[in-house]
Design a protein around this motif. Structure first.
Motif, PDB file in Angstrom:
ATOM      1  N   SER A 104       0.866  -1.171   0.000  1.00 42.92           N
ATOM      2  CA  SER A 104       0.000   0.000   0.000  1.00 42.92           C
ATOM      3  C   SER A 104       0.905   1.223   0.000  1.00 42.92           C
ATOM      4  CB  SER A 104      -0.934   0.000   1.215  1.00 42.92           C
ATOM      5  OG  SER A 104      -0.180  -0.091   2.407  1.00 42.92           O
ATOM      6  N   ALA A 105       0.334   2.376  -0.249  1.00 40.04           N
ATOM      7  CA  ALA A 105       1.148   3.584  -0.350  1.00 40.04           C
ATOM      8  C   ALA A 105       0.488   4.739   0.379  1.00 40.04           C
ATOM      9  CB  ALA A 105       1.362   3.951  -1.816  1.00 40.04           C
ATOM     10  N   TYR A 106       1.335   5.606   0.926  1.00 32.97           N
ATOM     11  CA  TYR A 106       0.894   6.806   1.624  1.00 32.97           C
ATOM     12  C   TYR A 106       1.673   7.993   1.085  1.00 32.97           C
ATOM     13  CZ  TYR A 106      -0.863   3.606   5.214  1.00 32.97           C
ATOM     14  OH  TYR A 106      -1.527   2.620   5.885  1.00 32.97           O
ATOM     15  N   THR A 111      -4.878  13.624  -0.796  1.00 33.21           N
ATOM     16  CA  THR A 111      -6.009  14.137  -0.015  1.00 33.21           C
ATOM     17  C   THR A 111      -6.464  13.143   1.040  1.00 33.21           C
ATOM     18  OG1 THR A 111      -7.504  13.356  -1.730  1.00 33.21           O
ATOM     19  CG2 THR A 111      -6.863  15.670  -1.820  1.00 33.21           C
ATOM     20  N   ALA A 112      -6.478  11.870   0.734  1.00 29.32           N
ATOM     21  CA  ALA A 112      -6.869  10.861   1.715  1.00 29.32           C
ATOM     22  C   ALA A 112      -5.622  10.385   2.446  1.00 29.32           C
ATOM     23  CB  ALA A 112      -7.557   9.693   1.021  1.00 29.32           C
ATOM     24  N   ALA A 113      -5.640  10.447   3.763  1.00 29.45           N
ATOM     25  CA  ALA A 113      -4.471  10.090   4.556  1.00 29.45           C
ATOM     26  C   ALA A 113      -4.304   8.583   4.688  1.00 29.45           C
ATOM     27  CB  ALA A 113      -4.565  10.737   5.930  1.00 29.45           C
ATOM     28  N   ALA A 115      -4.169   4.465   3.556  1.00 30.19           N
ATOM     29  CA  ALA A 115      -3.388   3.746   2.554  1.00 30.19           C
ATOM     30  C   ALA A 115      -4.102   3.719   1.214  1.00 30.19           C
ATOM     31  CB  ALA A 115      -3.132   2.323   3.029  1.00 30.19           C
ATOM     32  N   HIS A 116      -3.347   3.922   0.164  1.00 30.40           N
ATOM     33  CA  HIS A 116      -3.869   3.851  -1.197  1.00 30.40           C
ATOM     34  C   HIS A 116      -3.494   2.496  -1.798  1.00 30.40           C
ATOM     35  CE1 HIS A 116      -4.543   8.077  -0.701  1.00 30.40           C
ATOM     36  NE2 HIS A 116      -4.987   8.197  -1.936  1.00 30.40           N
ATOM     37  N   GLU A 117      -4.418   1.948  -2.540  1.00 32.66           N
ATOM     38  CA  GLU A 117      -4.168   0.692  -3.237  1.00 32.66           C
ATOM     39  C   GLU A 117      -3.333   0.986  -4.478  1.00 32.66           C
ATOM     40  OE1 GLU A 117      -6.785  -2.948  -5.205  1.00 32.66           O
ATOM     41  OE2 GLU A 117      -7.801  -1.201  -4.369  1.00 32.66           O
ATOM     42  N   LEU A 118      -2.418   0.082  -4.801  1.00 36.05           N
ATOM     43  CA  LEU A 118      -1.557   0.228  -5.969  1.00 36.05           C
ATOM     44  C   LEU A 118      -2.044  -0.704  -7.069  1.00 36.05           C
ATOM     45  CD1 LEU A 118       1.712   0.074  -3.923  1.00 36.05           C
ATOM     46  CD2 LEU A 118       0.791   2.106  -5.011  1.00 36.05           C
ATOM     47  N   ILE A 119      -2.350  -0.134  -8.239  1.00 41.40           N
ATOM     48  CA  ILE A 119      -2.867  -0.924  -9.348  1.00 41.40           C
ATOM     49  C   ILE A 119      -2.033  -0.622 -10.590  1.00 41.40           C
ATOM     50  CG2 ILE A 119      -4.867  -1.384 -10.805  1.00 41.40           C
ATOM     51  CD1 ILE A 119      -6.545  -0.343  -8.370  1.00 41.40           C
ATOM     52  N   VAL A 120      -1.376  -1.637 -11.097  1.00 40.92           N
ATOM     53  CA  VAL A 120      -0.542  -1.474 -12.288  1.00 40.92           C
ATOM     54  C   VAL A 120      -1.456  -1.350 -13.502  1.00 40.92           C
ATOM     55  CG1 VAL A 120       1.233  -2.531 -13.736  1.00 40.92           C
ATOM     56  CG2 VAL A 120       1.336  -2.790 -11.250  1.00 40.92           C
ATOM     57  N   VAL A 121      -1.187  -0.364 -14.344  1.00 46.04           N
ATOM     58  CA  VAL A 121      -1.985  -0.133 -15.547  1.00 46.04           C
ATOM     59  C   VAL A 121      -1.502  -1.067 -16.655  1.00 46.04           C
ATOM     60  CG1 VAL A 121      -2.602   1.565 -17.318  1.00 46.04           C
ATOM     61  CG2 VAL A 121      -2.387   2.270 -14.921  1.00 46.04           C
ATOM     62  N   ARG A 150      -5.041   4.302  -5.937  1.00 42.08           N
ATOM     63  CA  ARG A 150      -6.485   4.333  -5.726  1.00 42.08           C
ATOM     64  C   ARG A 150      -6.764   4.598  -4.249  1.00 42.08           C
ATOM     65  NH1 ARG A 150      -9.787  -0.203  -8.566  1.00 42.08           N
ATOM     66  NH2 ARG A 150      -9.038   1.021 -10.330  1.00 42.08           N
ATOM     67  N   PRO A 151      -7.479   5.691  -3.966  1.00 39.07           N
ATOM     68  CA  PRO A 151      -7.766   6.016  -2.563  1.00 39.07           C
ATOM     69  C   PRO A 151      -8.680   4.972  -1.935  1.00 39.07           C
ATOM     70  CG  PRO A 151      -8.912   7.527  -4.021  1.00 39.07           C
ATOM     71  CD  PRO A 151      -8.061   6.648  -4.888  1.00 39.07           C
ATOM     72  N   PRO A 152      -8.655   4.913  -0.607  1.00 43.47           N
ATOM     73  CA  PRO A 152      -9.520   3.949   0.061  1.00 43.47           C
ATOM     74  C   PRO A 152     -10.988   4.285  -0.171  1.00 43.47           C
ATOM     75  CG  PRO A 152      -8.521   5.451   1.639  1.00 43.47           C
ATOM     76  CD  PRO A 152      -7.898   5.733   0.316  1.00 43.47           C
TER      77      PRO A 152
END
Length: 157
Positions: A104-106, A111-113, A115-121, A150-152
């Motif tokens: 996950s990434a921060y 804007t959203a504090a 964890a963001h999901e990581l999705i390879v394009v 991708r934000p939570p």
């Protein structure tokens, strides 16, 4: 605005929306004249609100792995349809060596504090082509792979 100052004179130009900077008129004014004083005060106000260019070209990102801990990245980024995509060889390489379901990434810049999901394009998708185009327009460079941050999903009751 642009402001050039030497001795007790300044060259002032107020940029206008929808016009190229070369289409306007530059005014040479005395620093202590009303217009010169106004221009210098306005320039100082704008300068105090300025941000480093790096903030618009690189996104500081902390990638968190459930087993290995944290790793810091600085990624170039673009937006398409209000979605954030980052490009960075070291980020994609790191993702390839780890399980995606544990990453996950921060970033303080997001804007959203949470964890963001990581999705390879998918590099064969239309989206990938559009991302390459936007990236080239922004950075005058190319990128091979993109990752969506991708934000939570907010759950409302």
């Amino acid at each position: 605005m642009t402001l050039y100052r030497w001795d007790e004179r300044s060259l002032v130009f107020f940029l206008t929306v929808g016009r190229l900077s070369g289409e306007g008129v530059q005014l040479e004014v005395a620093v202590h004249s009303p217009l010169g004083t106004f221009a210098e005060q306005r320039f100082d106000e704008l300068w105090q609100q300025s941000k480093p260019i790096e903030r618009f070209t690189h996104l500081p990102l902390t990638q968190v792995d459930a087993t290995d801990g944290r790793r810091e990245f600085s990624c170039r980024f673009v937006y398409v349809d209000d979605c954030l995509y980052v490009a960075g060889h070291d980020l994609v390489s790191y993702m390839a060596r780890h399980r995606l379901d544990q990453l996950s990434a921060y970033s303080e810049a997001l804007t959203a504090a949470d964890a963001h999901e990581l999705i390879v394009v998918d590099d064969e998708s239309e989206l990938h082509g559009l991302l390459m185009q936007r990236f080239a327009e922004k950075y005058d460079a190319s990128a091979g792979a993109f990752v969506e941050l991708r934000p939570p999903v907010l759950v409302t009751e």
